[in-house]
Design an enzyme around this catalytic site. Structure first.
Site, PDB file in Angstrom:
ATOM      1  N   GLY A  83      38.745  61.473 -25.481  1.00 34.44           N
ATOM      2  CA  GLY A  83      39.615  62.263 -24.614  1.00 34.44           C
ATOM      3  C   GLY A  83      41.098  61.973 -24.777  1.00 34.44           C
ATOM      4  O   GLY A  83      41.932  62.621 -24.142  1.00 34.44           O
ATOM      5  N   LYS A  84      41.466  61.005 -25.598  1.00 35.06           N
ATOM      6  CA  LYS A  84      42.899  60.712 -25.802  1.00 35.06           C
ATOM      7  C   LYS A  84      43.538  61.833 -26.639  1.00 35.06           C
ATOM      8  O   LYS A  84      42.837  62.646 -27.227  1.00 35.06           O
ATOM      9  CB  LYS A  84      43.068  59.347 -26.479  1.00 35.06           C
ATOM     10  CG  LYS A  84      42.521  58.170 -25.659  1.00 35.06           C
ATOM     11  CD  LYS A  84      43.344  57.876 -24.407  1.00 35.06           C
ATOM     12  CE  LYS A  84      42.607  57.027 -23.391  1.00 35.06           C
ATOM     13  NZ  LYS A  84      42.641  55.597 -23.603  1.00 35.06           N
ATOM     14  N   ASN A  85      44.860  61.848 -26.722  1.00 32.98           N
ATOM     15  CA  ASN A  85      45.527  62.959 -27.423  1.00 32.98           C
ATOM     16  C   ASN A  85      45.080  63.060 -28.880  1.00 32.98           C
ATOM     17  O   ASN A  85      44.987  64.156 -29.433  1.00 32.98           O
ATOM     18  CB  ASN A  85      47.055  62.809 -27.362  1.00 32.98           C
ATOM     19  CG  ASN A  85      47.588  63.146 -25.984  1.00 32.98           C
ATOM     20  OD1 ASN A  85      46.846  63.111 -24.997  1.00 32.98           O
ATOM     21  ND2 ASN A  85      48.861  63.472 -25.894  1.00 32.98           N
TER      22      ASN A  85
END
Ligand code: PLP
Length: 368
Positions: free
Chosen positions: A184-186
């Site tokens: 879910g991180k960039n």
């Protein structure tokens, strides 16, 4: 329904590239580290504007090894913030050092440099600022204090891929910077992943050994190391995704700008602020509300997911009560923990969806 994020949409948009990259690794049998991971390290170092990058298995491992390589260990104190994901403090604890918290400042919710110096003791060795939500901490002020006291600065850039402070990228200002590639991180893997970036060749060398059982060469274990290696498949997938990161960041920034202009002057919430000179990459778009629970329920009722980053600051987490902190010790963090609400933000979102979220936020809470 508006999800909090949409990893399936992201995969669909780059499926052919990702599938080919994965099949390539399967055929090459370079399942751990290998050419793809080495290439990712070079490309990510370039992306951050640093000389070295060392890939590891998680962002937490990146922080752990950064601290170890900087010589942090038992008896040392490391200054960080209580308003962060628990991993920041856990990584400090792994080394045997003690996390010492410094409150955040109310606008950016990042480390408050005005409160930093009072927390320095003769045992203090390092400062770990967290670039929360994708906006960098006040690095000039933090680094000036670090320099005055002979402390190293290790950036927790796990939420800040591509963020900038006065034109310098996250991870490139301190002794080293740690990134997470949690899905879910960039920039997210299809599994776990992390990276340390640094301009210091000694740090890079030590971290490279520590991630792979402390080996200087095969069979020669010169350090007590770890198995913190990155998978080849994750390296290959991250290389594909890194090529799209600038476009994804631009989309996040566009959505954030739309949110902020629609929420300007809102009676329901206070939108976040992008500080001049700091390029925010909006990993999280967190508004503040004095009626957060009502607001979250109202959104939920209209099929809009939201998140809490974070409802309990680390100093009040059960696992860290041994540090001896109590409610009231960090009032800015504690107020933020009560008031922040993260609205959906992800590159594949549409302007229409942003507008829909805003109208749900703005709807009178008594007219359900
Ligand atoms: C995600 C995150 C971490 C940990 O990264 P993992 O890859 O999940 O181990 C550390 N610090 C912050 C601020 C994070 O957001």
């Amino acid at each position: 329904m508006i999800p909090f994020l949409d990893l399936k949409a992201q995969y669909a948009s780059i499926k052919d590239e990702v599938d080919a990259a994965v099949l390539n690794v399967l055929a090459s049998a370079q399942y751990i580290l290998g050419d793809e991971v080495a290439a990712l390290e070079e490309e990510f170092a370039d992306y951050c504007g640093v000389d070295h990058a060392v890939a590891v298995n998680t962002g937490t491992s990146a922080l752990h090894l950064s601290l170890l390589a900087a010589g942090i260990g038992p008896g040392d104190e490391v200054l960080t913030v209580p308003f962060t994901f628990v991993a920041t403090a856990s990584a400090i604890c792994y080394t045997g050092a003690r996390p010492v918290f410094v409150d955040v400042e109310p606008v950016t919710l990042t480390m408050d440099p005005a409160k930093l110096e009072a927390a320095v003791t003769p045992r203090t060795k390092a400062i770990v600022p967290v670039h929360l939500y994708g906006q960098m901490a006040d690095m000039d002020a933090i680094c000036a204090i670090a320099e005055r006291h002979g402390l190293v600065v290790i950036e927790d850039a796990c939420q800040a891929h591509g963020a900038e402070y006065k034109g310098r990228r996250a991870g490139s200002i301190g002794l080293s910077g740690s990134f997470s590639f949690y899905p879910g991180k960039n920039l997210g893997a299809c599994g776990e992943g992390g990276m340390v970036v640094t301009n210091d060749s000694q740090q890079a060398e030590t971290i490279r050994m520590l991630r792979d059982w402390g080996q200087s060469q095969r069979y020669h274990h010169v350090l007590k190391g770890y198995n913190y290696r990155m998978d080849g498949i994750q390296g290959a997938i991250l290389r594909v995704k890194l090529r799209h990161l600038d476009a994804w960041t631009a989309a996040r920034r566009t959505h954030a700008a739309q949110y902020s202009s629609l929420l300007d002057g809102s009676a329901a919430v206070t939108p976040p602020i992008e500080v001049t000179g700091r390029r925010h990459v909006y990993h999280v778009y967190a508004v503040r509300s004095h009626q957060r629970a009502d607001l979250q329920h109202r959104l939920q009722a209209q099929g809009i997911q939201s998140g809490l980053h974070y409802p309990i600051p680390v100093h009040l987490q059960e696992a860290h009560l041994d540090l001896g902190y109590a409610e009231g010790d960090f009032p800015v963090s504690e107020a933020a923990a009560r008031e922040v609400l993260s609205l959906p933000i992800y590159p594949e979102m549409t302007p229409r969806q942003v507008a829909e979220v805003v109208s749900a936020v703005e709807q009178d809470s008594y007219v359900c």
